[in-house]
Motif scaffolding. Structure first.
Motif, short mmCIF file in Angstrom:
data_model
loop_
_atom_site.label_atom_id
_atom_site.label_comp_id
_atom_site.label_asym_id
_atom_site.label_seq_id
_atom_site.Cartn_x
_atom_site.Cartn_y
_atom_site.Cartn_z
N VAL A 97 0.86 -1.18 0.00
CA VAL A 97 0.00 0.00 0.00
C VAL A 97 0.90 1.23 0.00
CG1 VAL A 97 -1.81 1.28 1.19
CG2 VAL A 97 -1.83 -1.23 1.23
N PHE A 98 0.68 2.10 -0.98
CA PHE A 98 1.42 3.35 -1.13
C PHE A 98 0.53 4.49 -0.63
CE2 PHE A 98 3.35 0.46 -4.05
CZ PHE A 98 4.64 0.89 -4.30
N VAL A 99 0.92 5.14 0.47
CA VAL A 99 0.14 6.24 1.03
C VAL A 99 0.83 7.55 0.64
CG1 VAL A 99 -0.79 7.29 3.12
CG2 VAL A 99 -0.60 4.78 2.96
N SER A 100 0.26 8.24 -0.35
CA SER A 100 0.92 9.41 -0.92
C SER A 100 2.40 9.13 -1.09
CB SER A 100 0.72 10.64 -0.02
OG SER A 100 1.25 11.79 -0.65
N PHE A 185 -2.81 2.35 -4.14
CA PHE A 185 -2.33 3.72 -3.92
C PHE A 185 -3.42 4.53 -3.23
CE2 PHE A 185 -0.67 7.87 -4.44
CZ PHE A 185 0.65 7.78 -4.86
N VAL A 186 -3.08 5.17 -2.13
CA VAL A 186 -3.96 6.09 -1.43
C VAL A 186 -3.54 7.51 -1.78
CG1 VAL A 186 -4.84 6.88 0.79
CG2 VAL A 186 -4.30 4.45 0.46
N VAL A 187 -4.36 8.19 -2.57
CA VAL A 187 -4.11 9.58 -2.97
C VAL A 187 -4.64 10.50 -1.88
CG1 VAL A 187 -4.65 11.39 -4.64
CG2 VAL A 187 -4.24 9.05 -5.42
N CYS A 188 -3.82 11.44 -1.44
CA CYS A 188 -4.22 12.44 -0.45
C CYS A 188 -4.53 13.73 -1.19
CB CYS A 188 -3.12 12.63 0.58
SG CYS A 188 -2.77 11.15 1.54
N LYS A 207 -3.40 -0.87 -10.28
CA LYS A 207 -4.76 -1.27 -10.63
C LYS A 207 -5.76 -0.91 -9.54
CE LYS A 207 -3.21 -5.16 -13.48
NZ LYS A 207 -3.25 -6.64 -13.67
N SER A 208 -5.29 -0.46 -8.41
CA SER A 208 -6.17 -0.19 -7.28
C SER A 208 -5.80 1.16 -6.68
CB SER A 208 -6.02 -1.30 -6.23
OG SER A 208 -6.87 -1.06 -5.13
N VAL A 209 -6.81 2.06 -6.57
CA VAL A 209 -6.58 3.42 -6.09
C VAL A 209 -7.76 3.85 -5.23
CG1 VAL A 209 -6.14 5.83 -6.74
CG2 VAL A 209 -5.31 3.98 -8.22
N SER A 210 -7.51 4.57 -4.16
CA SER A 210 -8.55 5.25 -3.40
C SER A 210 -8.05 6.64 -3.05
CB SER A 210 -8.91 4.47 -2.14
OG SER A 210 -7.80 4.34 -1.27
N GLU A 211 -8.95 7.49 -2.57
CA GLU A 211 -8.58 8.85 -2.23
C GLU A 211 -9.06 9.21 -0.84
OE1 GLU A 211 -9.63 11.74 -5.20
OE2 GLU A 211 -8.29 10.85 -6.70
N LEU A 212 -8.25 10.00 -0.14
CA LEU A 212 -8.61 10.57 1.15
C LEU A 212 -8.51 12.09 1.06
CD1 LEU A 212 -6.71 8.31 3.73
CD2 LEU A 212 -9.11 8.19 3.08
N GLU A 213 -9.46 12.78 1.65
CA GLU A 213 -9.41 14.25 1.69
C GLU A 213 -8.50 14.63 2.85
OE1 GLU A 213 -12.45 18.09 1.74
OE2 GLU A 213 -13.24 16.05 1.57
N ALA A 229 -8.11 1.48 4.84
CA ALA A 229 -7.61 1.27 3.48
C ALA A 229 -6.66 0.08 3.43
CB ALA A 229 -6.92 2.53 2.98
N ILE A 230 -5.82 -0.05 4.44
CA ILE A 230 -4.86 -1.16 4.48
C ILE A 230 -5.58 -2.49 4.64
CG2 ILE A 230 -2.99 -2.18 5.83
CD1 ILE A 230 -2.18 0.76 6.55
N THR A 231 -6.48 -2.57 5.60
CA THR A 231 -7.14 -3.86 5.85
C THR A 231 -8.07 -4.24 4.71
OG1 THR A 231 -8.84 -2.72 7.16
CG2 THR A 231 -6.96 -3.64 8.34
N GLU A 232 -8.73 -3.26 4.10
CA GLU A 232 -9.64 -3.57 2.99
C GLU A 232 -8.87 -4.09 1.78
OE1 GLU A 232 -11.87 -0.01 2.37
OE2 GLU A 232 -12.89 -0.17 4.32
#
Length: 241
Positions: A97-100, A185-188, A207-213, A229-232
């Protein structure tokens, strides 16, 4: 938790100037859900002993991974994404998991990618070189990294930052383990250090991306969302089984 199918260990790696302390809140939440966590502190002045260069960081992380029994979900924030790409295909890593974090192609470096687009408040013009190290001033760090944190958290974190070896920012990676290991990837979206546009460019490689404000430091400002995000993602990839 079944002893026949234990949850994977989550190995958490910090960004430049930080330490394993940055992951304390996320680790507590993951441990409460049944995961064992390892908060890595990379070698550097005022941090862990050892080689503070990019290669030294890679070797240190490989040593940590080799010491973990069973499957690993490897999580990197900011600079440490470059380490994930370099060594994240270690035998026991099942997901990343890549967090920003810097999800780099071979030949790229953290500096070359972050400085290619305007807008970063933690770019080459915002940090100082002192001898063989890079230093970011507390005021700069508070604005670039922690602007959605409480003032108390922002001040406390900025005061804990330590010098980083100058070479880590400009060392080009040679490998891209994310091509072979399931990665998210978690986009901030409020990030002032690595801009959302730069993050989305790198996120498009996965292939997998989510975003956090969130600012650049969601592990401090919204740890529940980061832990989720990590556990999911671990569950979706089967790393949780």
């Amino acid at each position: 938790m079944s002893t026949d199918s234990p949850l994977p260990t989550v190995v958490l790696v910090h960004g430049m100037w930080h330490g394993g302390w940055a992951w304390e809140r996320v680790a507590a939440l993951l441990e409460a859900s049944g995961h064992r966590c390892v908060r890595v502190t990379l070698p550097g002045e005022g941090r862990a002993p050892g080689d503070p260069t990019f290669r030294g960081h890679c070797d240190h992380l490989l040593g940590v991974l080799a010491g973990v029994a069973g499957d690993v979900v490897l999580v990197g924030h900011s600079y440490s994404g470059a380490l994930l790409g370099e060594v994240g295909d270690a035998p026991n890593v099942r997901a990343m998991v890549f967090v920003s974090a810097f999800c780099l192609e071979p030949g790229e470096s953290v500096g070359s990618v972050n400085d290619a687009e305007a807008g970063s408040q933690a770019g080459r013009d915002d940090i100082r070189r002192v001898g063989d190290t890079l230093v970011i001033d507390p005021d700069t760090a508070r604005h670039a990294f922690y602007h959605d944190c409480t003032p108390e958290d922002a001040y406390a974190a900025a005061e804990r930052l330590t010098p980083e070896h100058a070479g880590v920012r400009d060392t080009s990676v040679t490998r891209a383990a994310w091509r072979d290991v399931p990665s998210h990837f978690v986009v901030c979206t409020l990030d002032r250090a690595c801009t959302p546009d730069v993050q989305r460019m790198m996120a498009a490689r996965l292939k997998s991306v989510s975003e956090l404000e969130s600012s650049h430091s969601p592990m401090l400002s919204m740890p529940h969302a980061v832990a989720d995000a990590i556990t999911e993602f671990a569950a979706r990839t089967g790393a949780a089984a």
